[in-house]
Enzyme design. Structure first.
Site, PDB file in Angstrom:
ATOM      1  N   ALA A   1       0.825  -1.215   0.000  1.00 50.54           N
ATOM      2  CA  ALA A   1       0.000   0.000   0.000  1.00 50.54           C
ATOM      3  C   ALA A   1       0.855   1.260   0.000  1.00 50.54           C
ATOM      4  CB  ALA A   1      -0.918  -0.009   1.220  1.00 50.54           C
TER       5      ALA A   1
ATOM      6  N   ASN B   1      -7.046   1.443 -10.557  1.00 51.17           N
ATOM      7  CA  ASN B   1      -5.930   2.360 -10.782  1.00 51.17           C
ATOM      8  C   ASN B   1      -6.376   3.780 -11.093  1.00 51.17           C
ATOM      9  OD1 ASN B   1      -3.661   0.419 -10.575  1.00 51.17           O
ATOM     10  ND2 ASN B   1      -4.729  -0.527 -12.287  1.00 51.17           N
TER      11      ASN B   1
ATOM     12  N   ALA C   1     -50.685  31.177  18.424  1.00 54.90           N
ATOM     13  CA  ALA C   1     -49.986  31.376  17.148  1.00 54.90           C
ATOM     14  C   ALA C   1     -49.052  32.579  17.272  1.00 54.90           C
ATOM     15  CB  ALA C   1     -50.997  31.601  16.033  1.00 54.90           C
TER      16      ALA C   1
ATOM     17  N   GLY D   1       2.300   2.683  -2.790  1.00 51.22           N
ATOM     18  CA  GLY D   1       2.290   3.428  -4.049  1.00 51.22           C
ATOM     19  C   GLY D   1       1.447   4.693  -3.964  1.00 51.22           C
TER      20      GLY D   1
ATOM     21  N   ASP E   1      -5.016  -2.585  -3.891  1.00 49.05           N
ATOM     22  CA  ASP E   1      -5.985  -2.036  -4.845  1.00 49.05           C
ATOM     23  C   ASP E   1      -6.813  -3.104  -5.564  1.00 49.05           C
ATOM     24  OD1 ASP E   1      -4.041  -3.063  -6.516  1.00 49.05           O
ATOM     25  OD2 ASP E   1      -3.787  -1.248  -7.711  1.00 49.05           O
TER      26      ASP E   1
ATOM     27  N   ARG F   1      -2.413   7.529 -11.120  1.00 46.77           N
ATOM     28  CA  ARG F   1      -3.493   7.594 -12.113  1.00 46.77           C
ATOM     29  C   ARG F   1      -4.826   8.075 -11.528  1.00 46.77           C
ATOM     30  NH1 ARG F   1      -1.997   1.599 -14.199  1.00 46.77           N
ATOM     31  NH2 ARG F   1      -0.882   1.616 -12.204  1.00 46.77           N
TER      32      ARG F   1
ATOM     33  N   GLU G   1       6.307  -7.048 -17.548  1.00 50.01           N
ATOM     34  CA  GLU G   1       5.408  -5.914 -17.367  1.00 50.01           C
ATOM     35  C   GLU G   1       4.981  -5.353 -18.725  1.00 50.01           C
ATOM     36  OE1 GLU G   1       4.075  -4.625 -14.258  1.00 50.01           O
ATOM     37  OE2 GLU G   1       4.651  -6.724 -14.189  1.00 50.01           O
TER      38      GLU G   1
HETATM   39  C1  UD1 Z   1       1.332  -4.723 -10.700  1.00 48.34           C
HETATM   40  C2  UD1 Z   1       2.230  -5.827 -11.257  1.00 48.34           C
HETATM   41  C3  UD1 Z   1       1.627  -6.340 -12.556  1.00 48.34           C
HETATM   42  C4  UD1 Z   1       0.222  -6.829 -12.318  1.00 48.34           C
HETATM   43  C5  UD1 Z   1      -0.622  -5.750 -11.646  1.00 48.34           C
HETATM   44  C6  UD1 Z   1      -1.947  -6.337 -11.230  1.00 48.34           C
HETATM   45  C7  UD1 Z   1       4.532  -5.236 -10.603  1.00 48.34           C
HETATM   46  C8  UD1 Z   1       5.825  -4.708 -11.076  1.00 48.34           C
HETATM   47  N1  UD1 Z   1       3.542  -5.285 -11.515  1.00 48.34           N
HETATM   48  O1  UD1 Z   1       1.324  -3.647 -11.628  1.00 48.34           O
HETATM   49  O2  UD1 Z   1       2.408  -7.407 -13.071  1.00 48.34           O
HETATM   50  O3  UD1 Z   1      -0.364  -7.225 -13.534  1.00 48.34           O
HETATM   51  O4  UD1 Z   1       0.032  -5.239 -10.469  1.00 48.34           O
HETATM   52  O5  UD1 Z   1      -2.813  -5.376 -10.721  1.00 48.34           O
HETATM   53  O6  UD1 Z   1       4.397  -5.627  -9.457  1.00 48.34           O
HETATM   54  N2  UD1 Z   1       3.314  -0.501  -4.346  1.00 48.34           N
HETATM   55  C9  UD1 Z   1       4.147  -0.392  -3.251  1.00 48.34           C
HETATM   56  N3  UD1 Z   1       5.389   0.128  -3.423  1.00 48.34           N
HETATM   57  C10 UD1 Z   1       5.854   0.522  -4.644  1.00 48.34           C
HETATM   58  C11 UD1 Z   1       4.993   0.388  -5.754  1.00 48.34           C
HETATM   59  C12 UD1 Z   1       3.735  -0.143  -5.586  1.00 48.34           C
HETATM   60  O7  UD1 Z   1       3.765  -0.727  -2.137  1.00 48.34           O
HETATM   61  O8  UD1 Z   1       6.983   0.989  -4.716  1.00 48.34           O
HETATM   62  C13 UD1 Z   1       1.960  -1.039  -4.154  1.00 48.34           C
HETATM   63  C14 UD1 Z   1       0.868  -0.116  -4.650  1.00 48.34           C
HETATM   64  O9  UD1 Z   1       0.418   0.708  -3.596  1.00 48.34           O
HETATM   65  C15 UD1 Z   1      -0.215  -1.086  -5.094  1.00 48.34           C
HETATM   66  C16 UD1 Z   1       0.560  -2.324  -5.491  1.00 48.34           C
HETATM   67  O10 UD1 Z   1       1.855  -2.202  -4.930  1.00 48.34           O
HETATM   68  O11 UD1 Z   1      -1.104  -1.417  -4.062  1.00 48.34           O
HETATM   69  C17 UD1 Z   1       0.670  -2.489  -7.000  1.00 48.34           C
HETATM   70  O12 UD1 Z   1       1.254  -1.326  -7.533  1.00 48.34           O
HETATM   71  P1  UD1 Z   1       0.733  -0.702  -8.907  1.00 48.34           P
HETATM   72  O13 UD1 Z   1       1.536   0.497  -9.197  1.00 48.34           O
HETATM   73  O14 UD1 Z   1      -0.733  -0.588  -8.897  1.00 48.34           O
HETATM   74  O15 UD1 Z   1       1.214  -1.885  -9.883  1.00 48.34           O
HETATM   75  P2  UD1 Z   1       0.674  -2.178 -11.334  1.00 48.34           P
HETATM   76  O16 UD1 Z   1       1.311  -1.251 -12.292  1.00 48.34           O
HETATM   77  O17 UD1 Z   1      -0.788  -2.255 -11.316  1.00 48.34           O
HETATM   78 CA    CA Z   2      -2.441  -1.857  -9.794  1.00 49.63          CA
END
Ligand code: UD1
Ligand code: CA
Length: 482
Positions: free
Chosen positions: A12, A234, A429, A14, A109, A18, A161
């Protein structure tokens, strides 16, 4: 065979770029709950020995929300190295050195991920004795997701990816859901080896898969048929679509529990709402927070109730209520505004264009029309006349109004608080009640009416009013001469 210890890691940290929001993505609400709470509930259902949540962006807000849902969660602060791989690495470092079990990794997410799906993923992982097992799905539009690349044998080879994929790889329809189980040994060995030489310059946890298979270790994949369960949120388009989908499921759940819902498309019910059999919800109704509706009550149309309790057989029509309690058999609306602290007794009424706040209105008591009743207590079986205002605020302090039982107050009264109206009292009233009214008394405050005869003819000669008055005089004269 003893069950291996289990840790669940929730990612959690990130930003959720978006969403284009000052609120962190994982705190955006779905069916009344922050996104992260949905996942925490699913994670908690596995009864893990350790629950680790990785935070960074808007750290304090996210942490507070996490602890609200899961007070025993261990929070880990992600450092400056970006990516899901780094997030998992730091989570693993937070586990006790002697921990020797499985680690479930989920993103914050994916609110539709359910206990059954996660439990069967874990079971397969343990049965196959895999080093990693990932949850995948074959979807019609895989854009944006990581793709599961398989060998000619059909075995999982690695994950690529979207941003790093070749055209051939982009054509792969099997996506990585971002949900995995790893043995902690596999994570400890391979996470430090993951680099950031990719399109996003991030440490990807998905690189674990290629590293493990290259080392000859088994990576299993479990493809789920209910692909919607894996959808990540996202952006706000996905959030609204998810809200619509979840609401449809909640509506259907309550319908199957005996609630009549006339128009599922315009009825919105939060996850923590409780409804009883034979409740009827009319179109345009939103039930939010921990709202409860007892059997036989009819709510709507066009009604929003937040953390509100509706008693058995009550009717609540075209109403907005927050933190209110509506008694059994009471009627509210149309067009009523119940603010926090409103408590309406059994068989009571709050009627049209009435606003209440911190108002306890006793059993059988009524405020039927055009009134503001605040900081007030009304006894039982009293009637507050149309157009009554409690003047509860002197510009500095709020004061209370107390009205007894079996009271009848006249239309267009002002109760200038603090003031008390005794049991069985009446008021005329237009009374401005500034002094306490003893039980059984009639309160009157306005000066007797005085009529200045002939005022219009003297002061507004020649007007339509003066002519009408002259005609009335003439007619009265004719009558008396007859
Ligand atoms: C990620 C996966 C992708 C998958 C997708 C599914 C990776 C590299 N890619 O991509 O293969 O298809 O999920 O939904 O893992 N987060 C952190 N720290 C960070 C970055 C992200 O805790 O440095 C957390 C975010 O808060 C989020 C989750 O990891 O809850 C996924 O990050 P997000 O940026 O949504 O990854 P996707 O691009 O969706
Ligand atoms: Ca995601």
């Amino acid at each position: 065979m003893p069950v291996r210890p289990l840790a669940v890691v929730v990612l959690a940290a990130g930003q959720g770029t978006r969403m284009k929001s000052s609120t962190p993505k994982v705190l955006h609400r779905l069916a009344g709950l922050p996104l992260v709470h949905h996942v925490l509930e699913t994670a908690g259902a596995l009864s893990p020995d350790h629950l680790v949540v990785v935070v960074r962006h808007e750290r304090d807000r996210v942490a507070a929300s996490v602890l609200e849902a899961s007070p025993h969660a261990v929070l880990v602060d992600q450092d400056d190295i970006p990516g899901t791989g780094r997030a998992v690495e730091q989570a693993v470092e937070a586990l006790p050195a002697e921990f020797d079990g499985d680690v479930v990794v989920v993103s914050a997410d994916v609110p539709f991920l359910d206990h059954e799906t996660l439990a069967s993923l874990l079971e397969q992982h343990r049965t196959e004795q895999a080093s990693a097992t990932l949850l995948s799905a074959v979807v019609p539009s895989p854009a944006g997701y990581g793709r599961v690349v398989r060998r000619a044998s059909g075995d999982v080879d690695r994950i690529v990816e979207h941003k790093d994929a070749t055209p051939d790889e982009l054509a792969v329809a099997e996506i990585n859901s971002g949900t995995y189980v790893f043995t902690v040994a596999a994570l400890r060995t391979h996470l430090p080896r993951i680099g950031a030489a990719n399109a996003q310059n991030e440490k990807y946890v998905t690189d674990m898969v290629g590293l493990l298979t290259a080392a000859g270790e088994l990576v299993a994949a479990r493809a789920v048929a209910e692909t919607w369960r894996l959808e990540g949120i996202n952006d706000r388009v996905q959030l609204a679509a998810a809200a619509r989908l979840l609401n449809a499921r909640i509506v259907e759940h309550w319908q199957r529990e005996g609630v009549s819902i006339v128009d599922p498309l315009t009825t919105w019910i939060d996850r923590d709402v409780t409804l009883s059999p034979d409740v009827e919800l009319l179109p345009g109704t939103q039930l939010k927070g921990a709202t409860f509706v007892a059997t036989g009550a009819v709510v709507g149309p066009d009604t929003t109730l937040v953390d509100t309790e509706v008693g058995e057989g009550a009717t609540v029509k075209r109403t907005d209520a927050t933190l209110a309690v509506i008694g059994a058999g009471a009627t509210v609306g149309p067009w009523s505004y119940l603010r926090p602290g409103t408590k309406l007794g059994a068989g009571g009424k709050i009627g049209t264009f009435v606003e209440t706040k911190n108002a306890v209105i006793g059993d059988g008591s009524k405020v039927p029309h055009l009134s503001y009743i605040g900081d007030t207590e009304v006894g039982t079986d009293s009637n507050i006349g149309a157009g009554t205002i409690t003047a509860n605020y002197d510009g500095v302090n709020k004061h209370r109004t107390e009205v007894g039982s079996n009271v009848r107050t006249g239309s267009h009264n002002v109760f200038v608080a603090p003031v008390r109206i005794g049991d069985g009292a009446y008021s005329g009233a237009g009374t401005v009640v500034r002094k306490d009214v003893p039980a059984g008394a009639l309160a009157l405050s306005i000066a007797p009416q005085r009529n200045a005869s002939g005022w219009v003819e003297a002061n507004r000669p020649g007007t339509a009013a003066a002519q009408a008055a002259a005609r009335a005089d003439q007619a009265a004269g004719d009558e008396t001469t007859d």
